[in-house]
Scaffold this active site. Sequence first.
Site, PDB file in Angstrom:
ATOM      1  N   SER A  82      32.647  10.363  -1.448  1.00  0.00           N
ATOM      2  CA  SER A  82      32.308  10.777  -2.815  1.00  0.00           C
ATOM      3  C   SER A  82      33.537  10.877  -3.715  1.00  0.00           C
ATOM      4  O   SER A  82      33.436  10.686  -4.931  1.00  0.00           O
ATOM      5  CB  SER A  82      31.561  12.113  -2.778  1.00  0.00           C
ATOM      6  OG  SER A  82      32.349  13.105  -2.148  1.00  0.00           O
ATOM      7  N   GLY A  88      39.812   9.276   0.159  1.00  0.00           N
ATOM      8  CA  GLY A  88      39.587  10.711   0.316  1.00  0.00           C
ATOM      9  C   GLY A  88      39.939  11.158   1.728  1.00  0.00           C
ATOM     10  O   GLY A  88      40.456  10.375   2.533  1.00  0.00           O
ATOM     11  N   LYS A 122      39.785  12.177   8.888  1.00  0.00           N
ATOM     12  CA  LYS A 122      38.910  11.334   8.090  1.00  0.00           C
ATOM     13  C   LYS A 122      37.737  10.876   8.956  1.00  0.00           C
ATOM     14  O   LYS A 122      37.759  11.038  10.160  1.00  0.00           O
ATOM     15  CB  LYS A 122      39.677  10.117   7.554  1.00  0.00           C
ATOM     16  CG  LYS A 122      40.605  10.484   6.401  1.00  0.00           C
ATOM     17  CD  LYS A 122      41.266   9.270   5.761  1.00  0.00           C
ATOM     18  CE  LYS A 122      40.328   8.185   5.338  1.00  0.00           C
ATOM     19  NZ  LYS A 122      39.244   8.634   4.416  1.00  0.00           N
ATOM     20  N   GLY A 158      34.382  11.584   7.949  1.00  0.00           N
ATOM     21  CA  GLY A 158      33.155  12.326   7.645  1.00  0.00           C
ATOM     22  C   GLY A 158      32.058  11.397   7.118  1.00  0.00           C
ATOM     23  O   GLY A 158      30.873  11.631   7.336  1.00  0.00           O
ATOM     24  N   GLU A 170      38.746   2.266   7.351  1.00  0.00           N
ATOM     25  CA  GLU A 170      39.707   3.012   6.523  1.00  0.00           C
ATOM     26  C   GLU A 170      41.100   2.968   7.145  1.00  0.00           C
ATOM     27  O   GLU A 170      42.104   2.801   6.445  1.00  0.00           O
ATOM     28  CB  GLU A 170      39.249   4.464   6.366  1.00  0.00           C
ATOM     29  CG  GLU A 170      38.035   4.604   5.473  1.00  0.00           C
ATOM     30  CD  GLU A 170      37.457   6.002   5.439  1.00  0.00           C
ATOM     31  OE1 GLU A 170      36.830   6.350   4.428  1.00  0.00           O
ATOM     32  OE2 GLU A 170      37.608   6.750   6.430  1.00  0.00           O
TER      33      GLU A 170
HETATM   34  C1  5RP Z   1      34.784   8.536   5.040  1.00  0.00           C
HETATM   35  C2  5RP Z   1      35.926   9.437   4.811  1.00  0.00           C
HETATM   36  C3  5RP Z   1      35.957  10.168   3.504  1.00  0.00           C
HETATM   37  O1  5RP Z   1      37.107   9.816   2.826  1.00  0.00           O
HETATM   38  C4  5RP Z   1      35.939  11.635   3.796  1.00  0.00           C
HETATM   39  O2  5RP Z   1      34.780  11.923   4.581  1.00  0.00           O
HETATM   40  C5  5RP Z   1      35.903  12.466   2.512  1.00  0.00           C
HETATM   41  O3  5RP Z   1      34.699  12.218   1.859  1.00  0.00           O
HETATM   42  P1  5RP Z   1      34.331  12.968   0.494  1.00  0.00           P
HETATM   43  O4  5RP Z   1      35.294  12.491  -0.524  1.00  0.00           O
HETATM   44  O5  5RP Z   1      32.916  12.561   0.222  1.00  0.00           O
HETATM   45  O6  5RP Z   1      34.443  14.451   0.753  1.00  0.00           O
HETATM   46  O7  5RP Z   1      36.805   9.588   5.601  1.00  0.00           O
HETATM   47  O8  5RP Z   1      34.802   8.008   6.332  1.00  0.00           O
END
Ligand code: 5RP
Length: 235
Positions: free
Chosen positions: A34, A88, A100, A102, A109
């Site tokens: 996000s 992020g 990372k 999530g 990534e």
């Molecule tokens: C996805 C990630 C995202 O960068 C991480 O989960 C952060 O997400 P958000 O900006 O929605 O909090 O690693 O695999």
Amino acid sequence: MAANDDRERLKREAARKALELVEPGMRLGLGTGSTARHFVDLLGEKVAAGFSVRCVATSEATLAQANGLGIPMTTLDDMPELDLTVDGADEVDPELRLIKGGGGALLREKIVAAASRSMAVIVDASKVVPRLGAFPLPVEVVPFGLAATRRHMEAVLAGLGLGGRPVRLRGGEAPFVTDGGHFILDCSLGAIPDPERLAAALSAIPGVVDHGLFIGYARVAFVASADAVETRRRS
Ligand code: 5RP
């Protein structure tokens, strides 16, 4: 609702700050999640105004967003070296080590971050922690041999003094499948005393494709709070 709106505003401010690093003609990696979504939105506005960049996405979701905004996209096969990746994170510690994954995109990534000369992390202040591990550590595994890989992981965690912590298959009976066709095991560790050691131990397990510990990747973090966006650099 208002708290959520505030958080989205902070994410956008962190993203706006990272946009200042982007120069014409740069080769960029575009993160997932996000917060990264705000960065892609803002980049799309610049591109629509005539700014030139070429980008690689870290997920199918980001690729679809970027294509929709008319951002010129390519692949790491055509452009294997990038100037900057903006992404992020779920947690950031004082040494800019990250958790990372999530959003389930950790493998792409990490590949994209590793192909980049620099990585900038964009977060709201809630993601900054004194020690990694409160956020469950995502580990991407191949579906074949899942139970055996999981047992192996649990044994490795126990050997590092992290035994008995829940290791859950994301999605449960309808497992979440990554863009690479893998599963994710989320490890609720509570705290990770030695991230480097854990990273090396997890990487050595057959069946583990990669894990969500990003160590030595982020050069700078833009941390947005209600007052300002703070810049933190890795020394
Ligand atoms: C996805 C990630 C995202 O960068 C991480 O989960 C952060 O997400 P958000 O900006 O929605 O909090 O690693 O695999």
